[in-house]
Design a protein around this motif. Sequence first.
Motif, PDB file in Angstrom:
ATOM      1  N   LEU A  46       7.550 -35.310  20.039  1.00 38.48           N
ATOM      2  CA  LEU A  46       6.689 -34.327  19.382  1.00 38.48           C
ATOM      3  C   LEU A  46       5.266 -34.864  19.240  1.00 38.48           C
ATOM      4  CD1 LEU A  46       6.454 -31.588  17.964  1.00 38.48           C
ATOM      5  CD2 LEU A  46       7.103 -32.746  15.852  1.00 38.48           C
ATOM      6  N   LYS A  47       5.147 -36.123  18.838  1.00 36.23           N
ATOM      7  CA  LYS A  47       3.833 -36.742  18.689  1.00 36.23           C
ATOM      8  C   LYS A  47       3.106 -36.794  20.035  1.00 36.23           C
ATOM      9  CE  LYS A  47       1.739 -41.093  17.214  1.00 36.23           C
ATOM     10  NZ  LYS A  47       2.010 -42.455  16.736  1.00 36.23           N
ATOM     11  N   MET A  48       3.812 -37.153  21.084  1.00 34.13           N
ATOM     12  CA  MET A  48       3.195 -37.232  22.415  1.00 34.13           C
ATOM     13  C   MET A  48       2.816 -35.852  22.943  1.00 34.13           C
ATOM     14  SD  MET A  48       5.289 -40.188  24.378  1.00 34.13           S
ATOM     15  CE  MET A  48       5.003 -41.894  24.003  1.00 34.13           C
ATOM     16  N   GLN A  49       3.604 -34.836  22.640  1.00 37.92           N
ATOM     17  CA  GLN A  49       3.250 -33.481  23.065  1.00 37.92           C
ATOM     18  C   GLN A  49       1.971 -33.015  22.377  1.00 37.92           C
ATOM     19  OE1 GLN A  49       6.857 -31.310  22.228  1.00 37.92           O
ATOM     20  NE2 GLN A  49       7.651 -31.604  24.295  1.00 37.92           N
ATOM     21  N   GLN A  50       1.813 -33.368  21.103  1.00 33.30           N
ATOM     22  CA  GLN A  50       0.582 -33.022  20.402  1.00 33.30           C
ATOM     23  C   GLN A  50      -0.603 -33.769  21.010  1.00 33.30           C
ATOM     24  OE1 GLN A  50       1.615 -34.015  16.388  1.00 33.30           O
ATOM     25  NE2 GLN A  50       2.610 -32.054  15.992  1.00 33.30           N
ATOM     26  N   GLN A  51      -0.385 -35.031  21.367  1.00 33.62           N
ATOM     27  CA  GLN A  51      -1.456 -35.811  21.993  1.00 33.62           C
ATOM     28  C   GLN A  51      -1.810 -35.223  23.357  1.00 33.62           C
ATOM     29  OE1 GLN A  51      -0.526 -39.955  22.356  1.00 33.62           O
ATOM     30  NE2 GLN A  51      -2.543 -40.480  23.174  1.00 33.62           N
ATOM     31  N   ILE A  52      -0.818 -34.745  24.088  1.00 34.72           N
ATOM     32  CA  ILE A  52      -1.070 -34.112  25.388  1.00 34.72           C
ATOM     33  C   ILE A  52      -1.935 -32.875  25.203  1.00 34.72           C
ATOM     34  CG2 ILE A  52       0.041 -32.768  27.229  1.00 34.72           C
ATOM     35  CD1 ILE A  52       2.309 -34.842  27.169  1.00 34.72           C
ATOM     36  N   GLN A  53      -1.661 -32.079  24.177  1.00 33.87           N
ATOM     37  CA  GLN A  53      -2.462 -30.880  23.923  1.00 33.87           C
ATOM     38  C   GLN A  53      -3.915 -31.237  23.619  1.00 33.87           C
ATOM     39  OE1 GLN A  53      -0.402 -28.841  20.780  1.00 33.87           O
ATOM     40  NE2 GLN A  53       1.024 -27.837  22.184  1.00 33.87           N
ATOM     41  N   VAL A  54      -4.115 -32.294  22.829  1.00 34.81           N
ATOM     42  CA  VAL A  54      -5.472 -32.733  22.512  1.00 34.81           C
ATOM     43  C   VAL A  54      -6.188 -33.174  23.784  1.00 34.81           C
ATOM     44  CG1 VAL A  54      -6.793 -34.539  21.341  1.00 34.81           C
ATOM     45  CG2 VAL A  54      -4.963 -33.360  20.127  1.00 34.81           C
ATOM     46  N   GLU A  55      -5.507 -33.947  24.613  1.00 35.75           N
ATOM     47  CA  GLU A  55      -6.118 -34.437  25.847  1.00 35.75           C
ATOM     48  C   GLU A  55      -6.384 -33.298  26.833  1.00 35.75           C
ATOM     49  OE1 GLU A  55      -7.285 -37.473  26.297  1.00 35.75           O
ATOM     50  OE2 GLU A  55      -6.553 -38.035  24.311  1.00 35.75           O
ATOM     51  N   GLU A  56      -5.530 -32.291  26.848  1.00 34.14           N
ATOM     52  CA  GLU A  56      -5.765 -31.138  27.724  1.00 34.14           C
ATOM     53  C   GLU A  56      -7.010 -30.375  27.271  1.00 34.14           C
ATOM     54  OE1 GLU A  56      -2.082 -28.955  27.738  1.00 34.14           O
ATOM     55  OE2 GLU A  56      -1.285 -30.135  29.405  1.00 34.14           O
ATOM     56  N   GLU A  57      -7.219 -30.261  25.954  1.00 36.35           N
ATOM     57  CA  GLU A  57      -8.420 -29.610  25.446  1.00 36.35           C
ATOM     58  C   GLU A  57      -9.665 -30.392  25.864  1.00 36.35           C
ATOM     59  OE1 GLU A  57      -8.943 -26.693  23.886  1.00 36.35           O
ATOM     60  OE2 GLU A  57      -6.820 -26.287  24.235  1.00 36.35           O
ATOM     61  N   LYS A  58      -9.599 -31.719  25.737  1.00 33.31           N
ATOM     62  CA  LYS A  58     -10.729 -32.546  26.168  1.00 33.31           C
ATOM     63  C   LYS A  58     -10.979 -32.361  27.663  1.00 33.31           C
ATOM     64  CE  LYS A  58     -10.233 -36.293  22.818  1.00 33.31           C
ATOM     65  NZ  LYS A  58      -9.907 -37.737  22.658  1.00 33.31           N
ATOM     66  N   SER A  59      -9.908 -32.295  28.423  1.00 38.20           N
ATOM     67  CA  SER A  59     -10.035 -32.121  29.871  1.00 38.20           C
ATOM     68  C   SER A  59     -10.700 -30.789  30.197  1.00 38.20           C
ATOM     69  CB  SER A  59      -8.651 -32.191  30.525  1.00 38.20           C
ATOM     70  OG  SER A  59      -8.724 -31.879  31.887  1.00 38.20           O
ATOM     71  N   LYS A  60     -10.327 -29.738  29.482  1.00 36.15           N
ATOM     72  CA  LYS A  60     -10.947 -28.429  29.706  1.00 36.15           C
ATOM     73  C   LYS A  60     -12.442 -28.467  29.390  1.00 36.15           C
ATOM     74  CE  LYS A  60      -6.821 -25.649  28.845  1.00 36.15           C
ATOM     75  NZ  LYS A  60      -6.164 -24.696  27.927  1.00 36.15           N
ATOM     76  N   GLU A  61     -12.802 -29.142  28.285  1.00 38.25           N
ATOM     77  CA  GLU A  61     -14.211 -29.236  27.919  1.00 38.25           C
ATOM     78  C   GLU A  61     -14.997 -30.004  28.982  1.00 38.25           C
ATOM     79  OE1 GLU A  61     -14.365 -31.022  24.067  1.00 38.25           O
ATOM     80  OE2 GLU A  61     -13.380 -29.328  23.093  1.00 38.25           O
ATOM     81  N   LEU A  62     -14.433 -31.115  29.438  1.00 34.14           N
ATOM     82  CA  LEU A  62     -15.113 -31.905  30.459  1.00 34.14           C
ATOM     83  C   LEU A  62     -15.220 -31.146  31.776  1.00 34.14           C
ATOM     84  CD1 LEU A  62     -13.596 -35.437  29.781  1.00 34.14           C
ATOM     85  CD2 LEU A  62     -15.911 -34.651  29.265  1.00 34.14           C
ATOM     86  N   GLN A  63     -14.180 -30.392  32.114  1.00 38.87           N
ATOM     87  CA  GLN A  63     -14.225 -29.601  33.342  1.00 38.87           C
ATOM     88  C   GLN A  63     -15.288 -28.516  33.238  1.00 38.87           C
ATOM     89  OE1 GLN A  63     -12.471 -30.376  36.130  1.00 38.87           O
ATOM     90  NE2 GLN A  63     -13.793 -28.870  37.101  1.00 38.87           N
ATOM     91  N   ALA A  64     -15.433 -27.938  32.040  1.00 35.69           N
ATOM     92  CA  ALA A  64     -16.487 -26.931  31.841  1.00 35.69           C
ATOM     93  C   ALA A  64     -17.862 -27.563  31.996  1.00 35.69           C
ATOM     94  CB  ALA A  64     -16.333 -26.287  30.465  1.00 35.69           C
ATOM     95  N   GLU A  65     -18.034 -28.786  31.490  1.00 31.87           N
ATOM     96  CA  GLU A  65     -19.311 -29.480  31.667  1.00 31.87           C
ATOM     97  C   GLU A  65     -19.579 -29.764  33.145  1.00 31.87           C
ATOM     98  OE1 GLU A  65     -19.954 -32.963  29.298  1.00 31.87           O
ATOM     99  OE2 GLU A  65     -19.102 -32.014  27.511  1.00 31.87           O
ATOM    100  N   ILE A  66     -18.568 -30.200  33.857  1.00 31.69           N
ATOM    101  CA  ILE A  66     -18.721 -30.482  35.294  1.00 31.69           C
ATOM    102  C   ILE A  66     -19.108 -29.218  36.031  1.00 31.69           C
ATOM    103  CG2 ILE A  66     -17.454 -31.084  37.394  1.00 31.69           C
ATOM    104  CD1 ILE A  66     -15.888 -33.102  35.674  1.00 31.69           C
ATOM    105  N   ASP A  67     -18.440 -28.111  35.723  1.00 32.96           N
ATOM    106  CA  ASP A  67     -18.759 -26.838  36.381  1.00 32.96           C
ATOM    107  C   ASP A  67     -20.194 -26.405  36.071  1.00 32.96           C
ATOM    108  OD1 ASP A  67     -16.244 -26.743  37.497  1.00 32.96           O
ATOM    109  OD2 ASP A  67     -15.410 -25.398  35.966  1.00 32.96           O
ATOM    110  N   ALA A  68     -20.602 -26.589  34.804  1.00 35.54           N
ATOM    111  CA  ALA A  68     -21.963 -26.191  34.430  1.00 35.54           C
ATOM    112  C   ALA A  68     -22.987 -27.042  35.165  1.00 35.54           C
ATOM    113  CB  ALA A  68     -22.147 -26.317  32.921  1.00 35.54           C
ATOM    114  N   ILE A  69     -22.752 -28.334  35.254  1.00 36.67           N
ATOM    115  CA  ILE A  69     -23.695 -29.207  35.962  1.00 36.67           C
ATOM    116  C   ILE A  69     -23.707 -28.895  37.450  1.00 36.67           C
ATOM    117  CG2 ILE A  69     -24.118 -31.610  36.628  1.00 36.67           C
ATOM    118  CD1 ILE A  69     -23.135 -32.407  33.830  1.00 36.67           C
ATOM    119  N   SER A  70     -22.552 -28.576  37.994  1.00 36.35           N
ATOM    120  CA  SER A  70     -22.460 -28.312  39.433  1.00 36.35           C
ATOM    121  C   SER A  70     -23.082 -26.985  39.843  1.00 36.35           C
ATOM    122  CB  SER A  70     -20.997 -28.313  39.864  1.00 36.35           C
ATOM    123  OG  SER A  70     -20.408 -29.566  39.626  1.00 36.35           O
ATOM    124  N   HIS A  71     -23.002 -25.972  38.990  1.00 37.76           N
ATOM    125  CA  HIS A  71     -23.373 -24.626  39.417  1.00 37.76           C
ATOM    126  C   HIS A  71     -24.555 -24.019  38.667  1.00 37.76           C
ATOM    127  CE1 HIS A  71     -19.764 -24.666  41.806  1.00 37.76           C
ATOM    128  NE2 HIS A  71     -19.019 -24.889  40.753  1.00 37.76           N
TER     129      HIS A  71
END
Length: 106
Positions: A46-71
């Motif tokens: 359960l703890k690791m699943q919560q950590q995965i959700q947090v890391e997925e949110e960070k990944s989405k934010e970083l991907q949005a930054e990459i897309d913004a810089i790229s386009h």
Amino acid sequence: MNVDLGIWSTLTKVVVGLVVIAVLLLMGICYLPVIQENERMQRQILKMQQQIQVEEEKSKELQAEIDAISHDPKTVERLAREKLGYAKPDETIIHFDPPPTNNAAP
């Protein structure tokens, strides 16, 4: 023919009952560490699943930054102005120094 053995038949039933209870208790004692380990692992999952959700949110934010810089050229321009201090021709840049702190030297 019905022969009454008296107390021996009663004692035999009691002993058999006690043996069954002892076997059940022994099985419970043997499986208790396994059950506790299973519960600990479930909490860890359960703890690791919560950590995965947090890391997925960070990944989405970083991907949005990459897309913004790229386009988006405006994003690149803003970052160049903020991080690198670039300016357009005939533009004046004013930098403000951070306020001094009163840190006493050791």
